[in-house]
Design a protein around this motif. Structure first.
Motif, PDB file in Angstrom:
ATOM      1  N   LYS A 216      -4.804  31.094  48.770  1.00 63.68           N
ATOM      2  CA  LYS A 216      -4.819  29.862  47.854  1.00 63.68           C
ATOM      3  C   LYS A 216      -4.408  28.622  49.087  1.00 63.68           C
ATOM      4  CE  LYS A 216      -2.780  27.432  44.008  1.00 63.68           C
ATOM      5  NZ  LYS A 216      -1.660  27.616  43.039  1.00 63.68           N
ATOM      6  N   SER A 217      -3.395  28.922  49.958  1.00 66.51           N
ATOM      7  CA  SER A 217      -3.238  27.754  50.820  1.00 66.51           C
ATOM      8  C   SER A 217      -4.013  27.506  51.981  1.00 66.51           C
ATOM      9  CB  SER A 217      -1.816  28.433  51.726  1.00 66.51           C
ATOM     10  OG  SER A 217      -1.060  27.353  52.588  1.00 66.51           O
TER      11      SER A 217
ATOM     12  N   LYS B 210      -7.471  27.684  51.230  1.00 68.91           N
ATOM     13  CA  LYS B 210      -8.349  27.072  50.716  1.00 68.91           C
ATOM     14  C   LYS B 210      -8.063  25.708  50.451  1.00 68.91           C
ATOM     15  CE  LYS B 210     -10.897  30.671  48.505  1.00 68.91           C
ATOM     16  NZ  LYS B 210     -11.521  31.363  47.249  1.00 68.91           N
ATOM     17  N   GLN B 211      -6.784  25.408  50.183  1.00 72.10           N
ATOM     18  CA  GLN B 211      -6.224  23.879  49.721  1.00 72.10           C
ATOM     19  C   GLN B 211      -6.228  23.222  51.329  1.00 72.10           C
ATOM     20  OE1 GLN B 211      -5.856  22.147  46.871  1.00 72.10           O
ATOM     21  NE2 GLN B 211      -6.842  24.192  46.097  1.00 72.10           N
TER      22      GLN B 211
ATOM     23  N   LYS C 118      -7.116  19.493  49.108  1.00 73.46           N
ATOM     24  CA  LYS C 118      -5.912  19.091  48.295  1.00 73.46           C
ATOM     25  C   LYS C 118      -5.560  17.437  48.321  1.00 73.46           C
ATOM     26  CE  LYS C 118      -2.511  20.062  51.841  1.00 73.46           C
ATOM     27  NZ  LYS C 118      -1.250  20.909  52.040  1.00 73.46           N
TER      28      LYS C 118
ATOM     29  N   PHE D 183      -2.463  36.573  48.273  1.00 72.09           N
ATOM     30  CA  PHE D 183      -3.096  35.492  47.302  1.00 72.09           C
ATOM     31  C   PHE D 183      -2.457  34.294  47.585  1.00 72.09           C
ATOM     32  CE2 PHE D 183      -2.515  33.224  43.510  1.00 72.09           C
ATOM     33  CZ  PHE D 183      -3.890  32.929  42.715  1.00 72.09           C
ATOM     34  N   LEU D 184      -1.224  33.982  47.800  1.00 75.12           N
ATOM     35  CA  LEU D 184      -0.811  32.964  48.180  1.00 75.12           C
ATOM     36  C   LEU D 184      -1.285  32.283  49.521  1.00 75.12           C
ATOM     37  CD1 LEU D 184       2.895  33.308  47.004  1.00 75.12           C
ATOM     38  CD2 LEU D 184       1.170  32.143  45.906  1.00 75.12           C
TER      39      LEU D 184
END
Length: 149
Positions: free
Chosen positions: A24-25, A27-28, A121, A20-21
């Motif tokens: 998320k990283s 995608k950012q 981001k 998951f992390l």
């Protein structure tokens, strides 16, 4: 046997959280350019469009202009840079001026896109830079800017 099941469940939970992390990283950090479309007359010849795009790219890439942009947006603090000149160099590497289309109430019309490349981001800062560059675009083209909302 129960110890192995507990250890397996804990390992699966840790792998799931790590996945998951990582997602998320990922995608950012995907590319997310931000631009402001400047609608132009559809009857304008292609040669004139290219001339305007080249002029805008040259004028907007001037180092003194980009130093002012860096100072106005506060890139030294936001991107942890050492000086406004470093901010100007970073903006210069990300700046683009290209032909595209803009959505208007009358449909799609040709436009010039003025913007910066960045990561997802950094979208907020990229938007601030693009809007600040538009102030210079109005000045370069000799057009009164639209009223601020």
């Amino acid at each position: 046997m129960q110890r192995w099941i507990v250890a397996g469940v804990v390992a699966m939970l840790l792998m799931g959280a790590g996945g998951f992390l990582a997602l998320k990283s990922y995608k950012q950090n995907r590319p997310a350019p931000v631009w402001v479309p400047l609608p132009i007359n559809p009857e304008l010849p292609v040669a004139k469009r290219d001339e305007i795009i080249a002029k805008l790219k040259t004028e907007l890439s001037a180092s003194d202009r980009l130093v002012k942009v860096s100072r106005d947006v506060g890139l030294v603090g936001k991107w942890q840079l050492s000086s406004d000149e470093d901010g100007a160099a970073e903006v210069a590497s990300r700046l683009f001026v290209r032909e595209g289309e803009a959505d208007t109430p009358n449909g799609k019309v040709p436009a010039i896109h003025i913007g910066v490349k960045g990561k997802r981001k950094e979208r907020e800062v990229s938007g601030q830079i693009a809007m600040r560059l538009m102030d210079d675009v109005w000045e370069i083209l000799g057009i009164d800017p639209p009223p601020k909302q």
